[in-house]
Design a protein around this motif. Structure first.
Motif, mmCIF file in Angstrom:
data_model
loop_
_atom_site.group_PDB
_atom_site.id
_atom_site.type_symbol
_atom_site.label_atom_id
_atom_site.label_comp_id
_atom_site.label_asym_id
_atom_site.label_seq_id
_atom_site.Cartn_x
_atom_site.Cartn_y
_atom_site.Cartn_z
ATOM 1 N N ALA A 34 -20.480 56.000 29.074
ATOM 2 C CA ALA A 34 -19.561 55.664 27.977
ATOM 3 C C ALA A 34 -20.117 54.514 27.146
ATOM 4 O O ALA A 34 -20.072 54.534 25.912
ATOM 5 N N LEU A 35 -20.670 53.511 27.825
ATOM 6 C CA LEU A 35 -21.244 52.360 27.120
ATOM 7 C C LEU A 35 -22.442 52.807 26.275
ATOM 8 O O LEU A 35 -22.563 52.423 25.102
ATOM 9 N N THR A 36 -23.307 53.636 26.850
ATOM 10 C CA THR A 36 -24.491 54.113 26.123
ATOM 11 C C THR A 36 -24.073 54.896 24.870
ATOM 12 O O THR A 36 -24.566 54.639 23.769
ATOM 13 N N ARG A 37 -23.118 55.835 25.067
ATOM 14 C CA ARG A 37 -22.639 56.636 23.926
ATOM 15 C C ARG A 37 -22.056 55.738 22.846
ATOM 16 O O ARG A 37 -22.321 55.908 21.662
ATOM 17 N N ALA A 38 -21.237 54.775 23.285
ATOM 18 C CA ALA A 38 -20.584 53.882 22.319
ATOM 19 C C ALA A 38 -21.632 53.100 21.537
ATOM 20 O O ALA A 38 -21.527 52.937 20.323
ATOM 21 N N MET A 39 -22.681 52.639 22.240
ATOM 22 C CA MET A 39 -23.713 51.858 21.564
ATOM 23 C C MET A 39 -24.464 52.714 20.543
ATOM 24 O O MET A 39 -24.865 52.219 19.488
ATOM 25 N N VAL A 40 -24.659 53.981 20.849
ATOM 26 C CA VAL A 40 -25.286 54.894 19.882
ATOM 27 C C VAL A 40 -24.355 55.126 18.698
ATOM 28 O O VAL A 40 -24.749 55.026 17.534
ATOM 29 N N ASP A 41 -23.086 55.400 19.014
ATOM 30 C CA ASP A 41 -22.163 55.885 17.986
ATOM 31 C C ASP A 41 -21.786 54.841 16.944
ATOM 32 O O ASP A 41 -21.311 55.196 15.867
ATOM 33 N N VAL A 42 -21.929 53.555 17.256
ATOM 34 C CA VAL A 42 -21.561 52.539 16.266
ATOM 35 C C VAL A 42 -22.719 52.215 15.318
ATOM 36 O O VAL A 42 -22.542 51.405 14.408
ATOM 37 N N GLY A 43 -23.887 52.825 15.508
ATOM 38 C CA GLY A 43 -25.032 52.514 14.636
ATOM 39 C C GLY A 43 -25.550 53.739 13.903
ATOM 40 O O GLY A 43 -24.935 54.801 13.919
ATOM 41 N N GLU A 44 -26.686 53.573 13.287
ATOM 42 C CA GLU A 44 -27.359 54.690 12.624
ATOM 43 C C GLU A 44 -27.980 55.597 13.677
ATOM 44 O O GLU A 44 -28.192 55.191 14.817
ATOM 45 N N ARG A 45 -28.309 56.822 13.308
ATOM 46 C CA ARG A 45 -29.002 57.735 14.221
ATOM 47 C C ARG A 45 -29.981 58.562 13.405
ATOM 48 O O ARG A 45 -29.606 59.168 12.406
ATOM 49 N N ILE A 46 -31.233 58.541 13.838
ATOM 50 C CA ILE A 46 -32.258 59.280 13.104
ATOM 51 C C ILE A 46 -32.353 60.700 13.669
ATOM 52 O O ILE A 46 -32.279 60.888 14.876
ATOM 53 N N ARG A 47 -32.466 61.692 12.795
ATOM 54 C CA ARG A 47 -32.721 63.059 13.260
ATOM 55 C C ARG A 47 -34.059 63.516 12.689
ATOM 56 O O ARG A 47 -34.338 63.319 11.515
ATOM 57 N N TRP A 48 -34.885 64.112 13.529
ATOM 58 C CA TRP A 48 -36.220 64.556 13.130
ATOM 59 C C TRP A 48 -36.224 66.066 12.997
ATOM 60 O O TRP A 48 -35.468 66.755 13.672
ATOM 61 N N SER A 49 -37.120 66.581 12.148
ATOM 62 C CA SER A 49 -37.166 68.033 11.958
ATOM 63 C C SER A 49 -38.063 68.692 13.004
ATOM 64 O O SER A 49 -38.037 69.898 13.165
ATOM 65 N N HIS A 50 -38.911 67.895 13.719
ATOM 66 C CA HIS A 50 -39.775 68.462 14.740
ATOM 67 C C HIS A 50 -39.132 68.349 16.117
ATOM 68 O O HIS A 50 -38.241 67.540 16.319
ATOM 69 N N SER A 51 -39.643 69.148 17.051
ATOM 70 C CA SER A 51 -39.190 69.035 18.427
ATOM 71 C C SER A 51 -40.325 69.494 19.332
ATOM 72 O O SER A 51 -41.061 70.423 18.964
ATOM 73 N N PRO A 52 -40.534 68.944 20.514
ATOM 74 C CA PRO A 52 -39.778 67.821 21.051
ATOM 75 C C PRO A 52 -40.223 66.483 20.445
ATOM 76 O O PRO A 52 -41.388 66.333 20.093
ATOM 77 N N VAL A 53 -39.294 65.539 20.353
ATOM 78 C CA VAL A 53 -39.613 64.188 19.913
ATOM 79 C C VAL A 53 -39.803 63.329 21.169
ATOM 80 O O VAL A 53 -38.886 63.191 21.974
ATOM 81 N N MET A 54 -41.013 62.803 21.338
ATOM 82 C CA MET A 54 -41.349 62.054 22.543
ATOM 83 C C MET A 54 -41.152 60.552 22.331
ATOM 84 O O MET A 54 -41.210 60.059 21.200
ATOM 85 N N ASP A 55 -40.951 59.841 23.441
ATOM 86 C CA ASP A 55 -40.786 58.387 23.354
ATOM 87 C C ASP A 55 -41.221 57.791 24.672
ATOM 88 O O ASP A 55 -41.308 58.495 25.685
ATOM 89 N N LYS A 56 -41.533 56.533 24.666
ATOM 90 C CA LYS A 56 -41.804 55.821 25.913
ATOM 91 C C LYS A 56 -41.129 54.462 25.856
ATOM 92 O O LYS A 56 -40.760 53.971 24.778
ATOM 93 N N HIS A 57 -40.945 53.892 27.013
ATOM 94 C CA HIS A 57 -40.366 52.551 27.064
ATOM 95 C C HIS A 57 -40.884 51.872 28.311
ATOM 96 O O HIS A 57 -41.031 52.504 29.355
ATOM 97 N N CYS A 58 -41.165 50.571 28.204
ATOM 98 C CA CYS A 58 -41.543 49.817 29.394
ATOM 99 C C CYS A 58 -40.437 48.824 29.703
ATOM 100 O O CYS A 58 -40.014 48.064 28.825
#
Lengths: 511, 511
Positions: free
Chosen positions: A160-184
């Motif tokens: 719920a916290l994660t969704r809420a944090m996403v939903d109150v901001g901007e969200r980018i949508r890409w036309s390609h898939s899959p969109v990869m990401d990494k995080h440390c």
């Protein structure tokens, strides 16, 4: 006497004040300065340190009131700290109204969590919405973060916290898939694999629009390091253009309004030094969802002085990242990596950038640990993306790096972001030498990071430290262990004094 | 190159700055203002909002750094907020050194509590000692208060906290015994029994050196009300002289350094609106032990808009007060009283003082509820002190009040404290009338208190409200319900607007 008549006869709102820039930096805490004897202070009965709502320019911000009795401020003025000034987008002279902060409905959810009740999505959403708008005071944020620590947010609440944090901001949508990401998951100085990984992955035709953060508690964030090589403050349109052309970017995430509540929460988590698992998961994953990522590889260094200190903690965190990720539509894979010692040699924005360049340019003396880590991550991402069959990712990544395609892609990305540039070098340097002969027994990541910060990193991009030994190396007395880099002699001396303080940054075991 | 030589060549400490009074009131939060481009800021790499230790005049204080770029501050100056200025006892021009705040060992106990571990006396003592010295930031205080809320401090920990709060401050010892005391757990406007109770008890020859607080969230504390009748800022020597002569006093407790950590904790509990039972017990009892009291009667008003809302909560609180009291050497008795509506008519320092005087002077129109409450409390105290046999206290108290001995004792105490005086009257008044006919169904204590505060109480001692009806009264449309008193027309209008806001302060049920 009717009540309406009374209220009309005595309008409760005094004339507005005029906006003035106080030229006082209070970091992210908005402050409004008003004369104790101004009409508004008197009429509203404002006390110092009161929470007030400052409205100007069609915007509003929750600020702390500081009452001024000095002559630099006029009785008809309201002076704003830098944070408030920027938030309200003021020029000077605008009409400013100041009133008691309205009672925030969502604070009841903070109280509910303090009393250990479970929060659902609508409650989290209401609270996080107010947090992202700067309406929640630091004290209440501290109470919320504290109430969520110690495992008091369960998995549903973390989702719920994660969704809420996403939903109150901007969200980018890409036309390609899959969109990869990494995080440390931070804590390991110098672990600057991202620019190398993005270059390899994008060179293999896989889309990886990477947004990174600036340093929060570390001597350098990926955005700080990357900024010494190319512009990183890209708006979403520019990011889109770079990714359309090159298949990848390495941008500063703060320029887009992705998960804006996260920065507010981090503002209090940092001084409190509370690394709640749920907050960490929500922070990481909300940024990824908002950035439009679909498959995320998480680098999780484990070691006694890394952020995650035990294998058990790493497994718990990995399980949570996987489960919460799945619930918010992210495929998450976690790679536990060695967190015993720093990666590469440089610690600090420019010093890490030199390591990155050395690996991409296949220099003979490029730090091998940084190279191996980047290759392992890139290989895993290529497999996750379906670009390599399981087991074949590392070989493809290695070929792409060694064949020069990764370097070419990196240069192309930098140019698309505004131009490749040469990282700066510091004006002052000092070598720290071993006082005794022996074997390098331990390297304290936290103290090493602190030394680099005292030397000026990341504020001075050229500042930081270069590590000249690795764990297990045999050293002679007087042999250089590390070099400190600073732009000011005072900072260099400060960092040196720290390095020679109580407990050693690099421990030498006598033979 | 030896390391020692490097450190000597680059002394880490820049020249000290000169102290300057910023004339900025930040309430209890010490702030130091320094130019971004001053040598110390640059050498130390200070960020805005950093926690720093400011040393001057042989004292030190933990402060927040605000970086100034305006011309009013010189590069060789450190300006101090009022709180910091007073704490350091500065005159101006003194040498000031500013350094990174030392890592507080005791913060590990805050973390331990956040992770739900039990704290023993030495841990509490170390933490509370740092709290009382102003070394713990508001954010960490908020984390501690939050971690203790929701029943997370058990009885042993509450005892440890109470002892620690006593032990870090001054402690008064009296030559007489028993030393009686009373306390009201707040939330009921106008419940100003203390001056009457002390007068009756002392007139009966029982020692009652009463220290009271100023308002924290209410429109008047006992010290605020009493100050409109006589001086209350007495040092311990003066209190001792008054008590030796008259057997009682009604002084402001803040003038003595009794349980100094309490004020620091309240500073964050107030905005957080967290009324943890353990914190409340430790706060109340630590002040009593420090004031040298032996037997304490606690007035506990219970009602839907009082601080304690249910009989169950009252019983839990009473049990905790009794048990923790016994553990710290206090005999505690709790009297549950009616918390449905305000006591007396006046709400605000002077308006409550007029009620007190009316009762002591046995005016025909003196508020009977205030009289009855004061008599009940005084009777119970006389029995606890052994001055009346069980069941005979109320009669003795009534005789002492009606015989005029209580009034005489009150005047004598006021004179001993520096002279009886006439409470002030407000410049502006407005009547709030019933909009419909009916029966007074409910009075919202919290909203009534807020209206009195908006009118200026307790800052303006004459401001506040006078309640003209009681629960159950039948009223006609247009009949006055309450009078608002203020020193400024703007404040009067503000309070009126609030009274006529969303939910009614006084609810009239139609017939």
């Amino acid at each position: 006497m009717t009540v309406a008549a009374v209220v009309q006869a005595n309008p409760a709102t005094p004339a507005p004040l005029r906006a003035r820039r106080a030229l006082i930096d209070t970091y992210q805490q908005p402050v409004v300065y008003m004369r104790s004897d101004c009409a508004v202070c008197r009429a509203e009965g404002f006390e110092a340190q009161a929470q007030v709502e400052v409205a100007a320019n069609g915007r509003e911000v929750l600020a702390i009131l500081h009452r001024v009795d000095a002559q630099w401020l006029g009785r008809d003025e309201a002076a704003l700290s830098e944070a408030a000034w920027e938030w309200l987008a003021l020029q000077g002279g605008e009409a400013v109204t100041v009133r008691h902060a309205p009672l925030l409905e969502s604070l009841k959810f903070v109280r509910a969590k303090v009393y250990d009740r479970k929060l659902d999505y609508p409650s989290m959403r209401a609270l996080i919405d107010d947090v992202s708008r700067g309406r929640v005071s630091d004290l209440h944020l501290a109470a919320f973060v504290t109430a969520c620590a110690g495992g008091r947010l369960d998995q549903d609440e973390t989702v719920a916290l994660t969704r809420a944090m996403v939903d109150v901001g901007e969200r980018i949508r890409w036309s390609h898939s899959p969109v990869m990401d990494k995080h440390c998951v931070g804590g390991l100085p110098g672990n600057r694999t991202t620019p190398i990984v993005v270059a390899i992955v994008a060179a293999c035709g896989v889309v990886m629009p990477k947004t990174s953060s600036r340093a929060i508690t570390s001597p350098a964030g990926t955005a700080d390091t990357m900024e010494t090589l190319a512009p990183v403050t890209l708006d979403i349109a520019t990011m889109r253009r770079v990714v359309e052309r090159e298949g990848g970017c390495i941008a500063w995430g703060g320029a887009a309004r992705l998960s804006p509540a996260d920065d507010m929460l981090i503002r209090v988590e940092r001084p409190l030094d509370l690394d709640s698992e749920a907050q960490l998961v929500a922070s990481v994953l909300s940024k990824k969802v908002a950035a439009g990522s679909e498959r995320v590889l998480i680098d999780l260094p484990v070691g006694p002085t890394a952020k995650v200190r035990s294998s058990a903690a790493a497994q718990s965190l990995a399980a949570s990242l996987g489960a919460v990720g799945a619930a918010v539509g992210l495929q998450v894979q976690v790679l536990q990596t060695d967190g015993l010692q720093p990666v590469g040699r440089g610690i600090g924005p420019a010093l890490e950038a030199f390591d990155v360049l050395a690996v991409l340019q296949r220099h003979a003396d490029a730090p091998q640990d940084l190279r191996q880590r980047a290759l392992a991550l890139a290989g895993a991402l290529l497999e996750m993306a379906g670009r390599a069959v399981p087991g074949a990712g590392l070989a493809l990544a290695t070929r792409t790096l060694d064949g020069g395609q990764a370097l070419a892609k990196f240069i192309a990305i930098c140019n698309a972001q505004g131009g490749l540039r040469e990282p700066p070098r510091a004006a002052h340097r000092e070598v720290v030498a071993a006082t005794i002969a022996g074997r390098v027994g331990a390297i304290d990541n936290r103290r090493l990071a602190r030394a680099a910060k005292l030397a000026g990193a990341p504020r001075d991009p050229a500042a930081g430290a270069t590590l000249l030994v690795r764990l297990g190396d045999t050293v002679a007395a007087g042999q250089p262990l590390l070099t400190l880099h600073a732009q000011a002699p005072g900072e260099l001396a400060y960092a040196l004094a720290f390095v020679h303080g109580q407990s050693p940054v690099i421990a030498i075991d006598p033979p």
